[in-house]
Design a protein around this motif. Structure first.
Motif, mmCIF file in Angstrom:
data_model
loop_
_atom_site.group_PDB
_atom_site.id
_atom_site.type_symbol
_atom_site.label_atom_id
_atom_site.label_comp_id
_atom_site.label_asym_id
_atom_site.label_seq_id
_atom_site.Cartn_x
_atom_site.Cartn_y
_atom_site.Cartn_z
ATOM 1 N N GLY A 84 0.868 -1.182 0.000
ATOM 2 C CA GLY A 84 0.000 0.000 0.000
ATOM 3 C C GLY A 84 0.897 1.222 0.000
ATOM 4 N N PRO A 85 0.726 2.077 0.994
ATOM 5 C CA PRO A 85 1.597 3.253 1.058
ATOM 6 C C PRO A 85 3.037 2.908 1.453
ATOM 7 C CG PRO A 85 -0.039 3.279 2.834
ATOM 8 C CD PRO A 85 -0.332 2.095 1.984
ATOM 9 N N PHE A 86 3.251 1.689 1.968
ATOM 10 C CA PHE A 86 4.577 1.288 2.441
ATOM 11 C C PHE A 86 4.994 -0.031 1.785
ATOM 12 C CE2 PHE A 86 2.221 3.456 5.809
ATOM 13 C CZ PHE A 86 3.013 4.590 5.942
ATOM 14 N N PRO A 87 6.289 -0.227 1.536
ATOM 15 C CA PRO A 87 6.730 -1.462 0.890
ATOM 16 C C PRO A 87 6.535 -2.705 1.768
ATOM 17 C CG PRO A 87 8.621 -0.039 1.369
ATOM 18 C CD PRO A 87 7.389 0.727 1.714
ATOM 19 N N ARG A 88 6.643 -2.524 3.097
ATOM 20 C CA ARG A 88 6.413 -3.635 4.030
ATOM 21 C C ARG A 88 5.135 -3.367 4.818
ATOM 22 N NH1 ARG A 88 10.760 -6.472 7.026
ATOM 23 N NH2 ARG A 88 10.011 -5.326 8.844
ATOM 24 N N ALA A 89 4.582 -4.413 5.390
ATOM 25 C CA ALA A 89 3.448 -4.217 6.291
ATOM 26 C C ALA A 89 3.877 -3.244 7.386
ATOM 27 C CB ALA A 89 3.018 -5.553 6.888
ATOM 28 N N TYR A 90 2.919 -2.483 7.897
ATOM 29 C CA TYR A 90 3.229 -1.329 8.739
ATOM 30 C C TYR A 90 2.255 -1.257 9.906
ATOM 31 C CZ TYR A 90 3.535 3.749 9.645
ATOM 32 O OH TYR A 90 3.661 4.988 10.195
ATOM 33 N N ARG A 91 2.791 -0.941 11.075
ATOM 34 C CA ARG A 91 1.959 -0.720 12.263
ATOM 35 C C ARG A 91 2.362 0.607 12.882
ATOM 36 N NH1 ARG A 91 -0.372 -3.965 16.819
ATOM 37 N NH2 ARG A 91 -0.337 -2.553 18.599
ATOM 38 N N SER A 92 1.387 1.454 13.122
ATOM 39 C CA SER A 92 1.607 2.714 13.816
ATOM 40 C C SER A 92 0.981 2.588 15.191
ATOM 41 C CB SER A 92 0.963 3.869 13.046
ATOM 42 O OG SER A 92 1.080 5.060 13.776
ATOM 43 N N GLN A 93 1.792 2.743 16.232
ATOM 44 C CA GLN A 93 1.312 2.689 17.609
ATOM 45 C C GLN A 93 1.283 4.112 18.143
ATOM 46 O OE1 GLN A 93 0.513 -0.368 19.323
ATOM 47 N NE2 GLN A 93 -0.561 1.172 20.531
#
Length: 146
Positions: A84-93
């Motif tokens: 999506g917006p990032f090449p790897r899966a992404y988590r924002s905490q």
């Protein structure tokens, strides 16, 4: 998914309400590839920085105000799949803290950043007609308004 298979971003935000029942918001200009919207003062926690220190620093950069933190208001996370917006899966905490202004004056101090300006917005105006980050809605709900 194992934690080594995705990227993580820690972010911390100040929820500041004045005596006139207005919340302090910042205008995110979309400069990092996002969509422009209202947000809370705050942002990414640096590698060697405490979450609480990040809130104080970010609030000053984005609003011109020195703030004192109160209790934690909410913890929230957001996920985005790889590709999506990032090449790897992404988590924002995200950590949202009550805060109060203890000095300074309204005006963005960061140069070339993603915040154009800050403004006090009456809580009675929510929901806002302009695009608003989901953490703003979370803050307003946790404050017990709308």
């Amino acid at each position: 998914m194992h934690f080594t298979e995705y990227d993580t971003r820690l972010a911390a935000y100040a929820v500041i309400v004045n005596d006139a029942d207005e919340i302090l918001l910042t205008w995110f200009n979309g400069g990092d590839g996002g969509r422009p919207s209202w947000s809370l003062p705050g942002g990414g926690v640096e590698y060697d920085e405490a979450v609480e220190d990040a809130v104080v620093r970010e609030a000053y950069e984005e609003t011109g105000y020195a703030v004192e933190l109160g209790p934690l208001l909410a913890i929230h996370h957001h996920n985005a799949p790889a590709g999506g917006p990032f090449p790897r899966a992404y988590r924002s905490q995200r950590f949202l803290f009550h805060a109060r202004v203890v000095g300074g004056q309204l005006g963005t101090t960061e140069v070339g950043g993603t915040t154009d300006f800050a403004r006090w917005v009456p809580l009675a105006e929510f929901p806002l007609p302009e695009r608003t980050a989901e953490i703003v809605g979370l803050a307003v709900r946790r404050l017990g308004r709308r």
